[in-house]
Motif scaffolding. Sequence first.
Motif, short mmCIF file in Angstrom:
data_model
loop_
_atom_site.label_atom_id
_atom_site.label_comp_id
_atom_site.label_asym_id
_atom_site.label_seq_id
_atom_site.Cartn_x
_atom_site.Cartn_y
_atom_site.Cartn_z
N GLY A 54 -39.50 -16.88 14.90
CA GLY A 54 -40.05 -18.00 14.15
C GLY A 54 -41.27 -17.60 13.34
N GLU A 55 -42.16 -16.82 13.96
CA GLU A 55 -43.36 -16.36 13.25
C GLU A 55 -42.97 -15.45 12.08
OE1 GLU A 55 -45.58 -14.41 16.25
OE2 GLU A 55 -46.10 -16.25 17.34
N LEU A 107 -40.10 -15.23 10.44
CA LEU A 107 -39.39 -15.92 9.37
C LEU A 107 -40.37 -16.72 8.50
CD1 LEU A 107 -36.19 -17.22 11.22
CD2 LEU A 107 -36.26 -15.54 9.36
N ARG A 108 -41.29 -17.39 9.14
CA ARG A 108 -42.23 -18.21 8.38
C ARG A 108 -43.19 -17.37 7.54
NH1 ARG A 108 -41.17 -21.72 12.75
NH2 ARG A 108 -40.69 -23.82 11.97
N GLY A 153 -37.54 -26.80 16.79
CA GLY A 153 -38.21 -26.52 15.52
C GLY A 153 -38.93 -25.19 15.48
N THR A 154 -38.83 -24.39 16.55
CA THR A 154 -39.48 -23.08 16.55
C THR A 154 -38.98 -22.21 15.40
OG1 THR A 154 -39.78 -23.15 18.95
CG2 THR A 154 -39.91 -20.98 17.90
N LEU A 155 -37.68 -22.32 15.10
CA LEU A 155 -37.09 -21.57 14.00
C LEU A 155 -36.89 -22.49 12.81
CD1 LEU A 155 -34.43 -19.41 15.90
CD2 LEU A 155 -36.81 -18.88 15.38
N PRO A 156 -37.27 -22.06 11.61
CA PRO A 156 -37.19 -22.94 10.44
C PRO A 156 -35.77 -23.25 10.00
CG PRO A 156 -37.91 -20.73 9.80
CD PRO A 156 -37.92 -20.77 11.28
N ASP A 157 -34.81 -22.39 10.35
CA ASP A 157 -33.41 -22.59 9.99
C ASP A 157 -32.60 -22.63 11.28
OD1 ASP A 157 -30.79 -22.48 9.13
OD2 ASP A 157 -31.08 -20.84 7.71
#
Length: 345
Positions: free
Chosen positions: A304-305, A307-308, A126-130
Motif C-alpha cells: 500500500g505504501e 503503490l501510493r 482500503g490499505t491498497l488503493p486498487d
Amino acid sequence: MATAPSPADLPGTAREVRLTALPAGLPAREHFAVVETPLPAPAPDQVVVRNRHFLVFAALCSLIGGAEGLPLPALKAGDTLFGPAIGEVVAAPDGSALRPGDLVQHWLGWRDYAVVPAAGCTPLDGTLPDPVAHLAPGSAAYGALTRYANIRAGDTVLVTGAAGAVGSLAGQIARLLGAGRVIGSTGSPAKAERLVSELGYDAVVLRGADRPFAEQLAEAAPDGIDVVLDNVAGEQLVAALGAARQGARFALVGTLSGQLSQTRGGGAPVEIDAFQLILRGISLRGYTGADHPEVDGEWTARLGEWLRSGAIRLPYTAVAGLDNAPQAFEDLLGGKHFGTVVVEP
C-alpha cells in the motif's frame, strides 16, 4: 446494520466455470464450460457475494487431475473452478460483521455470484488503493526475499519467470530491498522490453533464444548472482546454480517448467551438483506462505505504501466477461499476458 438475505432480493441463478473433461495435455478452452446453476439459499453463517474480479493462475494446471501432495483439493471433471476473488457483499445475515456493499476477498472465484461462509471472507480496509492489488501474488515474492534471500545492498538478483504475476513484482521488490542489479528471464522479446522499460530490470535473459540460457545469464551477470527468486525450476534453475556466487541464496516459489508441461504434474526434476552447493555455501530453500502467516499483513501494508508513493507498479490484464475466462486461462498458459491476470465477470 446487516440485513438478513431475502430470497426476493437475490438472483435465482449464478453462472460458473466448470471443468468438463480432464485434458491429456495442457488444459484449453474446450475443456471448460460456463454454466448457469441455481444459486443456493445462504445458511445463517453465509453471505452472498457478487464477484468483481477473480485471479487466473497457472497452478490450476496442477490441480486439474490432481498432482500429489498439493495443499488444495484436486479438480475433477464436473467440478467448478475456484481461486482468489474480490467481490461485493449483496446479502448478509443479522448479526454479521459484514454488511451489503462491503468489499471482501474470498476463495470462490470463477463465478459471478458466490455463497461464501462469512468466516471465509476477508474485508478490504482500503490499505491498497486498487482492490485488484489484493489478488496480485506478490506476498510469495516478498516473503521469500525477506525471509530466505536476505538481500544485501548491491546484490545481483535473478528472477526467473519475471513477466508473470509473481515475477513482475519480485524484481521491483528486490530493488526496493536494496538490490544493485536485477536480472529477469522470460520467453518473449516484447515482454523483455517491458521488464526493462516499465519495471526497472537491468537485463533480461530470453528462454528459447538462439543462444543457450546459461551463456546469456553469464553475460548478464558477469560477476555472478547473489540471490535467485525462482518461479520456473528446470534448466533455468540449473543455469542459475552455475552462475551463483559464494554464499548465494536461492528462494524457490514456483515450478512453471513443470506446471506448463504436457504432464501438468507440477514436478520439475533437475540435476544439481551437490558438491558445488557445499563448496560455494549455496542455500536452496522452498518458500510457502503457510509457513509464514505473518507475511501477508506485512506485505499488504508495504505494498500500500509503495503503490501510493509510486515506488512500485502493478501490471495486470483485466479480461471482461465470465464467458472469456476459459480463453484467459488458455492465453495465460500460452504466455500471452504480462503480469497478473484477472477476470471481471
